[in-house]
Structure formats: structure tokens, C-alpha cells
Design a protein around this motif. Sequence first.
Motif, PDB file in Angstrom:
ATOM      1  N   ASP A   1     -13.724  -5.090 114.025  1.00  0.00           N
ATOM      2  CA  ASP A   1     -14.694  -6.030 113.461  1.00  0.00           C
ATOM      3  C   ASP A   1     -14.032  -6.950 112.433  1.00  0.00           C
ATOM      4  OD1 ASP A   1     -14.230  -3.893 111.849  1.00  0.00           O
ATOM      5  OD2 ASP A   1     -16.331  -3.510 111.354  1.00  0.00           O
ATOM      6  N   ALA A   2     -13.143  -6.402 111.576  1.00  0.00           N
ATOM      7  CA  ALA A   2     -12.442  -7.237 110.606  1.00  0.00           C
ATOM      8  C   ALA A   2     -11.484  -8.199 111.297  1.00  0.00           C
ATOM      9  CB  ALA A   2     -11.676  -6.359 109.616  1.00  0.00           C
ATOM     10  N   ALA A   3     -10.795  -7.729 112.366  1.00  0.00           N
ATOM     11  CA  ALA A   3      -9.873  -8.603 113.091  1.00  0.00           C
ATOM     12  C   ALA A   3     -10.616  -9.752 113.768  1.00  0.00           C
ATOM     13  CB  ALA A   3      -9.089  -7.794 114.122  1.00  0.00           C
ATOM     14  N   LEU A   4     -11.797  -9.485 114.309  1.00  0.00           N
ATOM     15  CA  LEU A   4     -12.583 -10.556 114.932  1.00  0.00           C
ATOM     16  C   LEU A   4     -13.065 -11.559 113.896  1.00  0.00           C
ATOM     17  CD1 LEU A   4     -14.691  -8.581 117.578  1.00  0.00           C
ATOM     18  CD2 LEU A   4     -12.646  -9.961 117.951  1.00  0.00           C
ATOM     19  N   SER A   5     -13.440 -11.078 112.710  1.00  0.00           N
ATOM     20  CA  SER A   5     -13.847 -12.001 111.641  1.00  0.00           C
ATOM     21  C   SER A   5     -12.680 -12.896 111.228  1.00  0.00           C
ATOM     22  CB  SER A   5     -14.365 -11.211 110.442  1.00  0.00           C
ATOM     23  OG  SER A   5     -15.512 -10.448 110.786  1.00  0.00           O
ATOM     24  N   ALA A   6     -11.471 -12.305 111.121  1.00  0.00           N
ATOM     25  CA  ALA A   6     -10.297 -13.117 110.786  1.00  0.00           C
ATOM     26  C   ALA A   6     -10.001 -14.114 111.899  1.00  0.00           C
ATOM     27  CB  ALA A   6      -9.095 -12.208 110.546  1.00  0.00           C
ATOM     28  N   LEU A   7     -10.162 -13.690 113.138  1.00  0.00           N
ATOM     29  CA  LEU A   7      -9.936 -14.585 114.276  1.00  0.00           C
ATOM     30  C   LEU A   7     -10.931 -15.740 114.256  1.00  0.00           C
ATOM     31  CD1 LEU A   7      -8.358 -14.951 116.973  1.00  0.00           C
ATOM     32  CD2 LEU A   7     -10.167 -13.615 118.078  1.00  0.00           C
ATOM     33  N   ALA A   8     -12.188 -15.456 113.929  1.00  0.00           N
ATOM     34  CA  ALA A   8     -13.194 -16.512 113.859  1.00  0.00           C
ATOM     35  C   ALA A   8     -12.897 -17.483 112.729  1.00  0.00           C
ATOM     36  CB  ALA A   8     -14.577 -15.892 113.678  1.00  0.00           C
ATOM     37  N   GLY A   9     -12.360 -16.975 111.622  1.00  0.00           N
ATOM     38  CA  GLY A   9     -12.042 -17.851 110.494  1.00  0.00           C
ATOM     39  C   GLY A   9     -10.943 -18.847 110.810  1.00  0.00           C
ATOM     40  N   ARG A  10     -10.049 -18.532 111.758  1.00  0.00           N
ATOM     41  CA  ARG A  10      -8.974 -19.456 112.122  1.00  0.00           C
ATOM     42  C   ARG A  10      -9.343 -20.387 113.253  1.00  0.00           C
ATOM     43  NH1 ARG A  10      -6.277 -14.523 111.998  1.00  0.00           N
ATOM     44  NH2 ARG A  10      -6.090 -14.554 114.267  1.00  0.00           N
ATOM     45  N   SER A  11     -10.506 -20.179 113.865  1.00  0.00           N
ATOM     46  CA  SER A  11     -10.885 -20.999 115.017  1.00  0.00           C
ATOM     47  C   SER A  11     -11.319 -22.398 114.578  1.00  0.00           C
ATOM     48  CB  SER A  11     -12.035 -20.322 115.776  1.00  0.00           C
ATOM     49  OG  SER A  11     -12.518 -21.157 116.809  1.00  0.00           O
ATOM     50  N   PRO A  12     -10.914 -23.443 115.329  1.00  0.00           N
ATOM     51  CA  PRO A  12     -11.377 -24.797 115.000  1.00  0.00           C
ATOM     52  C   PRO A  12     -12.870 -24.993 115.253  1.00  0.00           C
ATOM     53  CG  PRO A  12     -10.125 -24.808 117.046  1.00  0.00           C
ATOM     54  CD  PRO A  12      -9.979 -23.444 116.469  1.00  0.00           C
ATOM     55  N   ILE A  13     -13.468 -24.109 116.052  1.00  0.00           N
ATOM     56  CA  ILE A  13     -14.906 -24.147 116.317  1.00  0.00           C
ATOM     57  C   ILE A  13     -15.589 -23.135 115.399  1.00  0.00           C
ATOM     58  CG2 ILE A  13     -16.704 -23.872 118.076  1.00  0.00           C
ATOM     59  CD1 ILE A  13     -14.575 -24.298 120.194  1.00  0.00           C
ATOM     60  N   PRO A  14     -16.695 -23.486 114.751  1.00  0.00           N
ATOM     61  CA  PRO A  14     -17.425 -22.483 113.955  1.00  0.00           C
ATOM     62  C   PRO A  14     -17.858 -21.303 114.825  1.00  0.00           C
ATOM     63  CG  PRO A  14     -18.222 -24.694 113.485  1.00  0.00           C
ATOM     64  CD  PRO A  14     -17.310 -24.826 114.664  1.00  0.00           C
TER      65      PRO A  14
ATOM     66  N   ILE B   1      -0.378 -10.994 119.621  1.00  0.00           N
ATOM     67  CA  ILE B   1      -0.038  -9.746 120.306  1.00  0.00           C
ATOM     68  C   ILE B   1      -0.850  -8.594 119.722  1.00  0.00           C
ATOM     69  CG2 ILE B   1       1.834  -8.143 120.835  1.00  0.00           C
ATOM     70  CD1 ILE B   1       3.757 -10.523 120.563  1.00  0.00           C
ATOM     71  N   HIS B   2      -0.709  -8.368 118.426  1.00  0.00           N
ATOM     72  CA  HIS B   2      -1.456  -7.297 117.755  1.00  0.00           C
ATOM     73  C   HIS B   2      -1.411  -7.549 116.248  1.00  0.00           C
ATOM     74  CE1 HIS B   2      -3.254  -3.224 117.942  1.00  0.00           C
ATOM     75  NE2 HIS B   2      -2.832  -3.181 116.689  1.00  0.00           N
ATOM     76  N   PRO B   3      -2.434  -8.145 115.695  1.00  0.00           N
ATOM     77  CA  PRO B   3      -2.399  -8.501 114.278  1.00  0.00           C
ATOM     78  C   PRO B   3      -2.453  -7.268 113.381  1.00  0.00           C
ATOM     79  CG  PRO B   3      -4.571  -8.891 115.168  1.00  0.00           C
ATOM     80  CD  PRO B   3      -3.707  -8.526 116.328  1.00  0.00           C
ATOM     81  N   ALA B   4      -1.899  -7.426 112.178  1.00  0.00           N
ATOM     82  CA  ALA B   4      -1.875  -6.303 111.235  1.00  0.00           C
ATOM     83  C   ALA B   4      -3.282  -5.892 110.805  1.00  0.00           C
ATOM     84  CB  ALA B   4      -1.044  -6.678 110.009  1.00  0.00           C
ATOM     85  N   VAL B   5      -4.197  -6.866 110.693  1.00  0.00           N
ATOM     86  CA  VAL B   5      -5.557  -6.548 110.247  1.00  0.00           C
ATOM     87  C   VAL B   5      -6.263  -5.650 111.258  1.00  0.00           C
ATOM     88  CG1 VAL B   5      -6.587  -8.606 111.301  1.00  0.00           C
ATOM     89  CG2 VAL B   5      -7.685  -7.541 109.336  1.00  0.00           C
ATOM     90  N   LEU B   6      -5.880  -5.764 112.548  1.00  0.00           N
ATOM     91  CA  LEU B   6      -6.490  -4.909 113.563  1.00  0.00           C
ATOM     92  C   LEU B   6      -6.089  -3.460 113.352  1.00  0.00           C
ATOM     93  CD1 LEU B   6      -8.160  -4.704 116.160  1.00  0.00           C
ATOM     94  CD2 LEU B   6      -6.089  -5.170 117.463  1.00  0.00           C
ATOM     95  N   THR B   7      -4.835  -3.242 113.003  1.00  0.00           N
ATOM     96  CA  THR B   7      -4.363  -1.880 112.745  1.00  0.00           C
ATOM     97  C   THR B   7      -4.947  -1.324 111.447  1.00  0.00           C
ATOM     98  OG1 THR B   7      -2.295  -2.362 113.909  1.00  0.00           O
ATOM     99  CG2 THR B   7      -2.314  -0.439 112.444  1.00  0.00           C
ATOM    100  N   ASP B   8      -4.982  -2.179 110.408  1.00  0.00           N
ATOM    101  CA  ASP B   8      -5.367  -1.695 109.076  1.00  0.00           C
ATOM    102  C   ASP B   8      -6.875  -1.548 108.917  1.00  0.00           C
ATOM    103  OD1 ASP B   8      -2.690  -1.749 108.499  1.00  0.00           O
ATOM    104  OD2 ASP B   8      -2.747  -3.728 107.556  1.00  0.00           O
ATOM    105  N   ARG B   9      -7.648  -2.505 109.429  1.00  0.00           N
ATOM    106  CA  ARG B   9      -9.083  -2.530 109.110  1.00  0.00           C
ATOM    107  C   ARG B   9     -10.003  -2.442 110.321  1.00  0.00           C
ATOM    108  NH1 ARG B   9      -9.990  -7.706 105.665  1.00  0.00           N
ATOM    109  NH2 ARG B   9     -12.104  -6.835 105.672  1.00  0.00           N
TER     110      ARG B   9
END
Length: 448
Positions: free
Chosen positions: A327-340, A316-324
Motif C-alpha cells: 500500500d505504501a509503495a503504491l502511494s509512492a508510485l501514485a505520487g510520481r505519476s504525471p496523472i493524478p 524492478i523492486h523499490p525499497a519502500v515495497l520491502t520496508d513498508r
Amino acid sequence: MGTGAAGRGERGSAPEVGAGVLLRGPFTGRALRQQGYLVASFLGAFAVLLFVCVTITAGSVLLLVAVGLPLLLVAMAALRRFSRRERRRILNLTGERIPSPYRTPRPTGRPTARLLAHVSEAATWRDLVHLVVASALGAAWFAVVATTWALALGALSVPFWYRYLPHHRIPLMHLSGNEFYVSSTPGVIAFAAVGFVFMWFLGPALLELATRTQTGLGRALLGLSRPELDRREEALRSTRSQAISAAEAERRRIERDLHDGAQQRLVALAMDLGRAKSKLKSGSEEDSEAAARLVAEAHEGVKLALSELRDLARGIHPAVLTDRGLDAALSALAGRSPIPVEVDAALPGRPSPEVESAAYFVASEALANMAKHAHASRAWIDLEYRDGALRMSVGDDGVGGAEAHAGGGLAGLGDRIAPLDGILSVSSPIGGPTQIIMEIPCQIPSAS
């Protein structure tokens, strides 16, 4: 809200001209702004009209030569620049914003394509009509304002220069062979006072009439036409419907995830704890061991339920998106993806929270769909701010074949960004690669 309303009333285009305004004559703050607007509008329109006429004539004559086309483009740019400044002047004077009517605000491409883009715009021809009419009307109002001031100052200074007139008298009229004039000092002073008071009271009314005429002309010609307003109204209705549909789809998704995930785990957890409680009451060693196993299973269930709730909240709305930021939220999203996933995000600042949330939602859903259906070995996210818009591209090297059909997930992404005037395009040929491009117009403070 109250402050904005008050400011609008003070600078509105149609205030009441009461006794207080009349007594202050042409020296009220509004009257001085009106005079500045009329002078700037007239002088600007006259100078630009002269420049546009010369450049269009020279460009048309030299069209077959290399310099003809650039001259015509310069004329179009000057015409559009004057219209933008006139809209800004009307905004500063009346507080009313006139929307820009151009389909292509900054035409790009070859010079011929740019010129055709200018010429094919109906707003360009309305700008030209406004320039011609504003020049003519501006000259008339300039003459009226200048005459009013000249007569007022002339009346005020009559006692000082009437002695230099023939016979030291001010002729008034000839009637039936008789000449009426003023020659005595009291009469001259009375004549000057009457003339000055008349012009003092007439000035604000003339300024009001001139200002309303000029600003009305600008609103009529420099804004959106009636068909364009109808199209905007229809687009707003469609956007509102899309926003409601997107919100309803999001609500159903949250309800489904809660019902099928965390809620089921919590129900099972309650049942396990109930059985463990029953076994602990018996007091036997065997039941105590069974109760311990049930409690351990319940503990694992609690951790899974918490993980699912965190994932739901993150969607819905991650905390990292609000705090950082995005760009930081997309990096965190990429880190959780099963695809590189490779992330290339270069933003000069942070857009509004609404834009950040919508862009994150698009990236999250796009990566989730790619993980389910694309059979890709790698994916990427490119994020940039260019030409007043946030642009994001999400792609993969999978099998392709994605379509934005009605009711589907990709159509839902388009509905999510439509209320922000965003657009979404999908390129996914059979065999891949797939690329989803999102663009949302916005302002980033540090980028301006």
C-alpha cells in the motif's frame, strides 16, 4: 528440506512393517492413528450418508415448495464438507495432500445457480460415490478392527471366565465323532496365550490393509481425475513458459534502459571529464574556465544518471515495497505519476514478497502505459483482499482502446502474474474508461 523428508517418511502411507512394529502390536503411534482415522472415517461417512440421503429425498419431494431447494443445497454443502474433512484426515495420517478438484470451490449467486454449479461438477458425483463406498468399506473395517480387539481381549481374559462355561471347558472342534476341548488350567493359559499372540501380530497387518484401502479410495475419488491432471499439467507447462517469457522480457527491458539511458550518460560523462582534464593541463585561464564548464556539465550528467538508475531500480523492486509494504509503495508510485492518481488500499496484512512484487509491477506498468497513451485527467488504484485473493483494479478516464494483444505490454502483465495463478482482465472500450483488474490467490496471515 531434511526435516520435511524425515516427517514424510515417519508418517508416510506405505512404511515397512518390521519386527519392531509387530512386537508392539496395535499400540504403536502409527497403529493408534490408523485406528482413530478408520473410526472417524466410518462414523463420519455413515452419519453424513444418512443425512445426505434424508435431505436429498426430502428436498426432491419438496422441490416445488420453497423449502426443497435449500434442503438440496444443504445436502451438497454437507457432502463437500465431509470430502474436505476426509482429505484433511488423509493429510494428517499420511502427509500426502490431495488437491481440491472443484472448479468453483464456493458457488455464489441465486440458489438455483448454486445448485446447478454443484450438480455440474464431476467432483460432486465422485464425492457421492466415495461417501457410499467409504460407508460400506468403513463398516467392514470397523467390524474387523473391533473383532480383532474383542478376540485379543477375549483370549487374554479366558482364564478368568472359562469356568462359567458348561463343564468348565473350552470346546475346540468335533472330528470323527470326537470332541476336542481345553479344560485344564495350563491348557487354558496356553490357549489364551496363543490366541492373544496371534491377534497381537495380526492386528497391525489388518490395520495397515484397512488404512491403505481407505486412503487409496480417498486419493482415487476425492482428488483430481486424469483429464483434470492432464489439464493441470498443461497449465503448468504454459505457466512455466509464461514465466520464462516474462523474465526474458524484463531482462531485455533492463538492458535497453541501461544502454539507452544511464550507460549513454556515463559515456558522455567520461568524454566530458577527459576534455576537462586536457584543458586543465594547458594551464591557461580560458581553458580553465572551459574545464570548469565541462566539470559542471559532468556533475549534472552524474545526477541525471543516478536518477535514471534509481528509477530503473524502483521499477524492478523499490525499497519502500520491502520496508513498508504494497500500500505504501503504491502511494509512492501514485505520487510520481504525471496523472493524478487516487489510491484506495485496505489490506489486513502483508502478502508474500512474490505477490507484492507482481502486484507492484502490474500497477507500475499500467500507470506508465496510461501516462503515455490514455490522455487521461485522473486515474485510480483500488486494492483489497477478499475471498482468499488479492484483487487490484487500476483505471483511468482516458480515451480507452487498450488491448492485450500477443507480445504487447498488457499481455506481459498477464505473463508476470501467471506463475502465481493470477489472472488479468482488461476493459477498455473506445472512449474509455480503461480498467485493468488483477487477481492473485494468496494467504495473508493476519487475515486468516
